[in-house]
Design an enzyme around this catalytic site. Structure first.
Site, short mmCIF file in Angstrom:
data_model
loop_
_atom_site.label_atom_id
_atom_site.label_comp_id
_atom_site.label_asym_id
_atom_site.label_seq_id
_atom_site.Cartn_x
_atom_site.Cartn_y
_atom_site.Cartn_z
N PRO A 145 0.80 -1.24 0.00
CA PRO A 145 0.00 0.00 0.00
C PRO A 145 0.82 1.28 0.00
O PRO A 145 0.26 2.37 0.03
CB PRO A 145 -0.79 -0.13 1.31
CG PRO A 145 0.12 -0.90 2.21
CD PRO A 145 0.83 -1.89 1.32
N GLU A 146 2.16 1.17 -0.05
CA GLU A 146 3.00 2.35 0.13
C GLU A 146 2.70 3.48 -0.85
O GLU A 146 2.81 4.67 -0.50
CB GLU A 146 4.48 1.95 0.03
CG GLU A 146 5.01 1.18 1.23
CD GLU A 146 4.79 -0.32 1.11
OE1 GLU A 146 5.38 -1.07 1.90
OE2 GLU A 146 4.01 -0.76 0.22
N ALA A 147 2.34 3.14 -2.09
CA ALA A 147 2.06 4.19 -3.08
C ALA A 147 0.93 5.11 -2.62
O ALA A 147 0.90 6.29 -2.96
CB ALA A 147 1.71 3.57 -4.43
#
Length: 255
Positions: A145-147
């Site tokens: 989920p970093e984006a």
């Protein structure tokens, strides 16, 4: 001929803290992340404890394999975002507890089997990739989920690319979508899929099987695997650690 068993220095002993438990059964060391209320999100203190537990098992002549798991139904939902992100300008990523944890898991002298139930997101998926094998329950879910928070997962991605094609990792990272155990297995992030709820038992069985050879044979095999990894992806590890950032997305001008 039966392989003689070397008693573990930690046999029957418990290494425990509020957020992590590590103990030994037979020749298998088990490390359990114990933060179920936060879906086993890993803060800096837990990352250090996990790295230290794996290092202790490495040094124990009676341990021949390691199982990594999470309490309460999730391997890990990733890094604990309630903690302030480190500033790479003052603390390079490679010196952070989370980077050390991933490095220790992927370079241990012993095979590590991750048991994945529930969520394995971001850093949690990175742990699955850093492990030698990953056994997932059929209901496990993965994702990067970093984006959504404005940065590329330079910390987790190099660990995953040891088993997964780089273009597949890139798609997972840029879309930030969640995917199931079947998709993870199709791309080799997961090495074994078992019925939901059976990942830990299956991981223990696999670790016992892997560690049934004499310890010097096990460590020789792992050295061989590390040699391949150093040749294939070590430069990527170094580059990624140098370029890790937690930059926020740019502010869009108002229309």
């Amino acid at each position: 001929m039966a392989v003689p068993s070397v008693p573990s220095d930690l046999e029957g002993k418990l290494v425990s803290a509020e957020s992590l438990r590590a103990d030994v059964t037979g020749r298998v060391g088990v490390v359990e992340i114990r933060r179920p209320r936060r879906r086993n999100a890993i803060d800096a203190a837990t990352a250090l404890l996990l790295a230290e537990a794996v290092a202790r098992f490495d040094a124990d002549p009676g341990v021949t394999a390691i199982v990594l798991c999470g309490q309460g139904g999730d391997l890990s939902s990733g890094a604990d975002v309630s903690e302030p992100a480190p500033d790479p300008a003052s603390v390079p990523w490679r010196q952070t507890p989370h980077a050390r944890m991933l490095r220790v898991v992927r370079t241990t002298a012993l095979p590590v089997v991750a048991a994945v139930e529930g969520w394995a997101l971001g850093l949690g998926a990175g742990l699955a990739g850093a492990s030698t094998y990953a056994v997932a329950g059929a209901s496990a879910r993965f994702g990067f989920p970093e984006a959504q928070f404005g940065y590329f997962p330079m910390g987790a991605a190099p660990n995953v690319v040891r088993r997964v094609r780089p273009d597949v990792v890139l798609r997972w990272a840029l879309t930030a979508r969640r995917f199931d155990a079947a998709e993870a297995a199709a791309h080799a992030l997961v090495t074994d899929v078992v019925p939901a709820g059976q990942a830990l038992a299956a991981a223990r069985d696999l670790a016992t099987e892997l560690g049934s050879a004499p310890r010097h044979v096990v460590t020789a095999g792992m050295a061989w695997l590390r040699q391949w990894a150093d040749h294939a992806v070590r430069p990527l590890d170094d580059w990624s650690e140098e370029h890790m950032t937690f930059g926020q997305p740019p502010v869009r001008p108002e229309d």
